[in-house]
Design an enzyme around this catalytic site. Sequence first.
Site, PDB file in Angstrom:
ATOM      1  N   ASP A 229      41.551  44.342  29.581  1.00  0.00           N
ATOM      2  CA  ASP A 229      41.070  44.420  30.953  1.00  0.00           C
ATOM      3  C   ASP A 229      40.222  45.687  31.017  1.00  0.00           C
ATOM      4  O   ASP A 229      40.362  46.585  30.175  1.00  0.00           O
ATOM      5  CB  ASP A 229      42.223  44.480  31.956  1.00  0.00           C
ATOM      6  CG  ASP A 229      41.730  44.179  33.381  1.00  0.00           C
ATOM      7  OD1 ASP A 229      40.502  44.236  33.615  1.00  0.00           O
ATOM      8  OD2 ASP A 229      42.558  43.905  34.265  1.00  0.00           O
TER       9      ASP A 229
HETATM   10  C1  BGC Z   1      40.178  43.409  36.806  1.00  0.00           C
HETATM   11  C2  BGC Z   1      39.747  42.204  36.007  1.00  0.00           C
HETATM   12  C3  BGC Z   1      38.244  42.106  36.005  1.00  0.00           C
HETATM   13  C4  BGC Z   1      37.676  43.402  35.430  1.00  0.00           C
HETATM   14  C5  BGC Z   1      36.156  43.450  35.372  1.00  0.00           C
HETATM   15  C6  BGC Z   1      39.478  44.677  36.349  1.00  0.00           C
HETATM   16  O1  BGC Z   1      39.766  45.739  37.209  1.00  0.00           O
HETATM   17  O2  BGC Z   1      41.570  43.579  36.697  1.00  0.00           O
HETATM   18  O3  BGC Z   1      40.301  41.042  36.530  1.00  0.00           O
HETATM   19  O4  BGC Z   1      37.832  40.998  35.259  1.00  0.00           O
HETATM   20  O5  BGC Z   1      38.101  44.498  36.255  1.00  0.00           O
HETATM   21  O6  BGC Z   1      35.614  43.554  36.646  1.00  0.00           O
END
Ligand code: BGC
Length: 782
Positions: A229
């Site tokens: 993530d």
């Molecule tokens: C979120 C993800 C997301 C990523 C990119 C993170 O903070 O948890 O779900 O895909 O950011 O934006």
Amino acid sequence: MDKKNLLSQMTLEEKASLCSGADFWHMKEIKRFGLPSVMMTDGPHGLRKQAEKSDHLGLNGSVPATCFPPAVTTASSWNTGKLEQVGRAIGEEARKEEVTVVLGPGANMKRSPLCGRNFEYFSEDPYLSGEMAAAWINGLQSENVGASLKHFAGNNQEKARLAENSVIDERTLREIYLTAFEKAVKQAQPWTVMCSYNRINNVYSCENQWLLTNVLRDEWGFEGSGVTDWGAMNCRTKALKAGLELEMPGPDGYNDNMIINAVREGQLDEAVLDRAVERLLEIYEKALKNRKKEYDAEAHHRLGREMAAESAVLLKNEDVLPLSLKKRYAVVGAFAQHPRYQGAGSSKINPHRIDSPLEELKKMGISCEYAPGYDLEKDIVDETLIQGAKEIAKEKDGVIVFAGLPDSYESEGFDRIHLDMPESHNALIRAMTEVNKNVIVVLMCGSVVLMPWRDRVQGILLAYLGGEAAGGACADLLTGRKNPSGKLAETFPLRLEDTPCYENFASEELDVLYCENLFVGYRYYDWSNKEVAYPFGYGLSYTEFEYSDMEVRWDDRQESGQVTLNVKNTGDCSGSEVVQLYIGKRETEILRAPKELKGFVKVVLEPGEEKHVTMILDKRSFAFYDTSSSDWVIEDGVYQVCAAASSRDIRCEQEISVSGVKVCNAFMLKPEDIREGETYRFTRGHLEALFGGNLPLISDEKRSLTARIKKVLEDKKGMELFGDIIQKSMEPFKGTDKEEAMLTMIYDLPLRGLVMFGATDYADIADRVEEWKKVGKEGVDN
Ligand code: BGC
């Protein structure tokens, strides 16, 4: 692409560099090998492609895309075919925008209705979540665009999401928190799986070998790549060894160097790096095959409308719906003009256009007069606005109130602290019931709410968040052009205190103890005999359905079988019914929920029509996860097989004998272990017993290392080193209604979370961290 050959020509530096992104959204390009720049972009209910300034919270702009209904909504359609179409449509939009991987779907369980991000997740039930996630992935990937199944795993709260430690016993993990991921991997083989920010049983997901290799690859057969993530990386070399290939966002020269040094110093086998790069090359290979494609935005808008209509749940109808062309209505509530149609955070889409329910109702010839009733910008009861609504409502044949949760009440990044709707919305509904006897509430929200007025209104349509075409979908359902067929994918409780993990959700503790064990969602409400407002699987229609002639067949040797029954539409309009299959075992030696969802089918029926439906049984329909044999095992004995219209509306039940084993596992809890008088109760002691006495908690030393930014900034040196980054991140929110929520969120992050706020843009960030470490301060965990 001859990946082995390519790999043999790459330098150590090139290989290490491929293990982190080129920027916020791209994987690195290597021209001399023809490796293109591969773009990843948020989803999951549409495409959030940021062509210019990037962020992970949907703050900066993105190119226009169709905003389909989020997962909370589509789950209640129980229509996997329709969701597959939505996945395919998002794939088409990705191809037009030359995006290779879309970051979704989210298959996390709704452990508590308070989780701020529940609107991005499907359900409190793993079977349903897994089926929906697999359908979305299959649709998307049919366009040769990859999915990123997220957030793997145990990410069930927003509070301290980068630092918390989800303490979950293995049986609960396997049966509740991993099952949806398992189904999605086995049924749809996503190109990537995104590891979550948190720790599971004291090991960060990104460096959790058991999770990323033993379970995901060796047991489930995952063939793609693991990606972090955004900002979830902890120790790069540990993560690589654990089976995590790609760190996002990038570039992360600091970590790339860590890989190079570890190989040179013999701490990391180069073969591990080679294996990771070979897997990543798979993504490049697929990206090279992609051809740019146009899409039909009008057709996608129509699909979004169908999906939203298919998903809304009719909770109550005392002869007030569908609306009549002959009657005069008041339409009140600012959501009628400006619907809430998606959630806040990284999934926020920039829609092509937004339909307003009010305009759509008018287009269909409904006579309606409008008053806003509450202010969208201010969270206060405005008596003048309420009075205005009362004026137009008192003379009408009925009132339609649009109400629910505004953005500021639920978002990625923080959890809710109660289940209430804004008082301004509740007050408006109450006021309407004082002046009119036919009040219909249309709810727009991304998660469970309490409805203190539900006995006083005559109709409730739960529209959830319907995407950009929500307005049209609401009008279709309210007027009866479409017949509601959604069923709840989550329980609506009567009180917050009734919810399963009320005592241990999102506290200040970094160790989050999943004491409630298997008893999540309806499993808990059924097991503890709690009354609820609306049960899991519930939803009304403008027609009625009759179930009959259920037959259950099961072959012990083949471990397969089926349930068949007839379903008849006994009303006078066509409609769809979601037939649910639940299985339970009353006489049992082990702890288990009274019943669990093991199948479903959605069937369309004309008035008077009857259809024969079939639901498949397999080993997992009966099995539990046995930690002593590390396998799924069937307990010998009699099971109740039920066909139901909701988890509390069983229409046909039959008992069958299934041969299996007699259970004897000393580490497993038995029902009598947790009995307390007439009821059952889990304690920390029970969880401890499941871990053989010692809970995997964060050590005191590590706890101080993961202290959050608030703590770091309280220190003079900390402020000196990192204050400017925080200040810059906060600039866009100064003086806005998001300022407080943003601050709470940033303060809650461990230091490594700064990467998400552009820390990597500061050339000296690695030096600053080193200096902080030298001072022996808190905040760095590796
Ligand atoms: C979120 C993800 C997301 C990523 C990119 C993170 O903070 O948890 O779900 O895909 O950011 O934006």
